[in-house]
Write a protein that holds these residues in place. Structure first.
Motif, PDB file in Angstrom:
ATOM      1  N   TYR A 252       0.825  -1.210   0.000  1.00 56.45           N
ATOM      2  CA  TYR A 252       0.000   0.000   0.000  1.00 56.45           C
ATOM      3  C   TYR A 252       0.859   1.260   0.000  1.00 56.45           C
ATOM      4  CZ  TYR A 252      -3.488   3.437   1.409  1.00 56.45           C
ATOM      5  OH  TYR A 252      -4.297   4.552   1.467  1.00 56.45           O
ATOM      6  N   GLN A 255       2.602   1.730  -3.330  1.00 60.07           N
ATOM      7  CA  GLN A 255       1.667   2.120  -4.385  1.00 60.07           C
ATOM      8  C   GLN A 255       1.448   3.630  -4.436  1.00 60.07           C
ATOM      9  OE1 GLN A 255      -1.818  -0.245  -3.518  1.00 60.07           O
ATOM     10  NE2 GLN A 255      -1.288  -1.808  -5.031  1.00 60.07           N
ATOM     11  N   SER A 261      -2.429   0.910  -9.128  1.00 55.62           N
ATOM     12  CA  SER A 261      -2.814  -0.039  -8.090  1.00 55.62           C
ATOM     13  C   SER A 261      -3.501  -1.267  -8.662  1.00 55.62           C
ATOM     14  CB  SER A 261      -3.720   0.643  -7.064  1.00 55.62           C
ATOM     15  OG  SER A 261      -4.908   1.126  -7.678  1.00 55.62           O
ATOM     16  N   ASN A 265      -1.948  -4.710  -7.154  1.00 55.12           N
ATOM     17  CA  ASN A 265      -2.689  -5.186  -5.987  1.00 55.12           C
ATOM     18  C   ASN A 265      -2.351  -6.633  -5.685  1.00 55.12           C
ATOM     19  OD1 ASN A 265      -4.196  -3.036  -4.985  1.00 55.12           O
ATOM     20  ND2 ASN A 265      -5.849  -3.330  -6.451  1.00 55.12           N
TER      21      ASN A 265
END
Length: 313
Positions: A252, A255, A261, A265
């Motif tokens: 996270y 990113q 993303s 992911n």
């Protein structure tokens, strides 16, 4: 001696036996109740929510709608879920595998090193492990910065075309290369220290006996050292798989440096974006339940070892 006295004497051992049988349960009950309240209720709530349509409206008091297995059907029929799952499994296998190989190597090196070198290695590992996660991620982002990063500077100095190269946004595989390097770097110290602690418990006479019998170093590793530390390696390996399969913070934070993303992911960030970003808590709960089932399947062998008291047969 009256019959009443005889019966009371016979009942005393029975009462003492019951007390001894109940004592472990009474001692464990506070911790068990705490675990059930802290972990059991959220898990049960998540499981129930996975069968409901639970979005932003339900956050403001609207009753959730029961949809049965619709959330699970939507997830399992979504090609993006299978793409994220494949990336997550490959990423987990890569990071957990290298972490365990590196940790075992470091543990064996510390065993063979001099006391001074062993102390230095232990201290270095502890410092790396104790470093706050966000602080270490910030340092790594500086290292891979396209314009001022040390890694690009060193590679460019060697004549390689990496000047201004954006590791975190150039492609998803360079993003995962950096992410895996960070996770391995952060995970290896605890694994290495744990395995080294197990190595120190091996009786030196066993190793000396194998050496006298003519066993070389690789044979001693195979027949003496690894069988002795295999329970610890199994435990650390399973925990590493669980941690890497549901990794969230590293992905996270990285990113936020400009990567797309949807391409980077993994399961952890996918659950977060599905639930928090999109407000689809029912679908996110179903996805979290699927991840839990996948984790149980992957770690089934070790769970079986736990229930059979470590008997791997």
């Amino acid at each position: 001696m009256t019959s009443t006295h005889v019966s009371s004497v016979k009942s005393r051992p029975k009462k003492g036996f019951l007390k001894r049988k109940m004592a472990p349960f009474l001692l464990l009950s506070p911790a068990a109740i705490l675990v059930l309240v802290v972990l059991g209720y959220p898990m049960l709530r998540q499981f129930i929510m996975s069968f409901q349509k639970f979005g932003l409206e339900q956050q403001f008091g609207k009753p959730p709608k029961w949809v049965g297995f619709d959330n699970y059907k939507a997830i399992l029929s979504d090609s993006y879920f299978w793409s994220v799952l494949a990336k997550s499994l490959a990423f987990c296998a890569w990071t957990a595998g290298i972490t365990m190989i590196g940790a075992i190597t470091l543990a064996l090196m510390m065993r063979a090193a001099s006391p001074a070198a062993r102390t230095f290695m232990n201290s270095t590992l502890i410092v790396v492990w104790a470093m706050p996660l966000l602080a270490s991620l910030t340092v790594w982002q500086w290292l891979v910065d396209p314009n001022f990063g040390l890694i690009n500077f060193l590679l460019a100095a060697l004549g390689l075309p990496f000047k201004g190269f954006a590791w975190l946004s150039a492609s998803y595989w360079t993003f995962f290369l950096v992410a895996s390097a960070i996770i391995i770097w952060a995970s290896m110290p605890l694994a290495a220290i744990s395995i080294y602690a197990a190595v120190t418990q091996i009786d030196d006479s066993l190793i000396e006996a194998a050496q006298i019998d003519g066993a070389g170093y690789l044979s001693r590793l195979r027949y003496v050292i690894f069988p002795s530390i295999s329970p610890v390696i199994a435990l650390i390996g399973v925990l590493q798989v669980i941690w890497d399969l549901r990794v969230f913070t590293h992905i996270y934070v990285l990113q936020q440096s400009g990567s797309i993303s949807t391409e980077t992911n993994l399961l952890g960030t996918y659950v977060y974006r599905l639930g928090i970003s999109q407000g689809n808590y029912g679908m996110a709960s179903a996805l979290a339940t699927v991840i839990l089932l996948i984790t149980v399947v992957i770690t089934a062998k070790y769970i079986h070892m736990l229930f059979t008291k470590g008997d791997a047969r």
